[in-house]
Scaffold this active site. Sequence first.
Site, PDB file in Angstrom:
ATOM      1  N   THR A   1       1.068  -0.757   0.350  1.00 53.13           N
ATOM      2  CA  THR A   1       0.523   0.030   0.164  1.00 53.13           C
ATOM      3  C   THR A   1       0.987   1.225  -0.671  1.00 53.13           C
ATOM      4  O   THR A   1       1.796   1.457   0.538  1.00 53.13           O
ATOM      5  CB  THR A   1      -0.896   0.143   1.372  1.00 53.13           C
TER       6      THR A   1
ATOM      7  N   CYS B   1      -2.996   8.202   7.091  1.00 56.60           N
ATOM      8  CA  CYS B   1      -3.696   6.787   7.305  1.00 56.60           C
ATOM      9  C   CYS B   1      -2.873   6.204   7.837  1.00 56.60           C
ATOM     10  O   CYS B   1      -1.868   6.082   7.496  1.00 56.60           O
ATOM     11  CB  CYS B   1      -3.972   6.313   5.892  1.00 56.60           C
TER      12      CYS B   1
ATOM     13  N   HIS C   1      -5.410  -0.599   5.041  1.00 55.60           N
ATOM     14  CA  HIS C   1      -5.129   0.722   5.017  1.00 55.60           C
ATOM     15  C   HIS C   1      -6.609   1.362   5.275  1.00 55.60           C
ATOM     16  O   HIS C   1      -7.227   2.175   4.084  1.00 55.60           O
ATOM     17  CB  HIS C   1      -4.700   0.933   3.240  1.00 55.60           C
TER      18      HIS C   1
END
Length: 160
Positions: A23, A29, A46
């Site tokens: 990711t 995040c 994620h």
Amino acid sequence: MGDVIVSISDFRVSNNVGDILVTYALGSCIAVAIYDPKVKVGGLLHYMLPDSSLDVDKAKTTPGMFADTGIPLLFKACYSLGAQKKSMIVKVAGGASILDDTNFFRIGQKNIMMARKMFWKNNVLINGEDTGSNCNRTVRLEIKTGKVFVKSSGGPLREL
């Protein structure tokens, strides 16, 4: 197989030893990487926000957007491939303070705290962590080895 991309607000699980779950662009995040070395099953989430009560309808259609809905689904998906909670290795990265110099919103900090809280309440240890700061990160989970690698903006790729 190669790289399996995990998009924002999503997760992927695999038992294919050729897969590398990856990711990109983690700012505030959080990436949660879990791995069961006994059966070589891993997953990568994620998530963007800590709490699905912010948008209940969105949580129903995109549960990976939130920690409190995405983390349980990630574990359940790995269990469906034979993983067991007691064998899981958990690593967490992200939660930076990006575009929030005054720390007014503190989304990154809230995301980190939610992950820690959820794991603590469920008797799950975090085995490795690269959180906070003010840099973007990329996270890679190798299904063959269970190794998790993090690359911060401008920095080298390193094992977590």
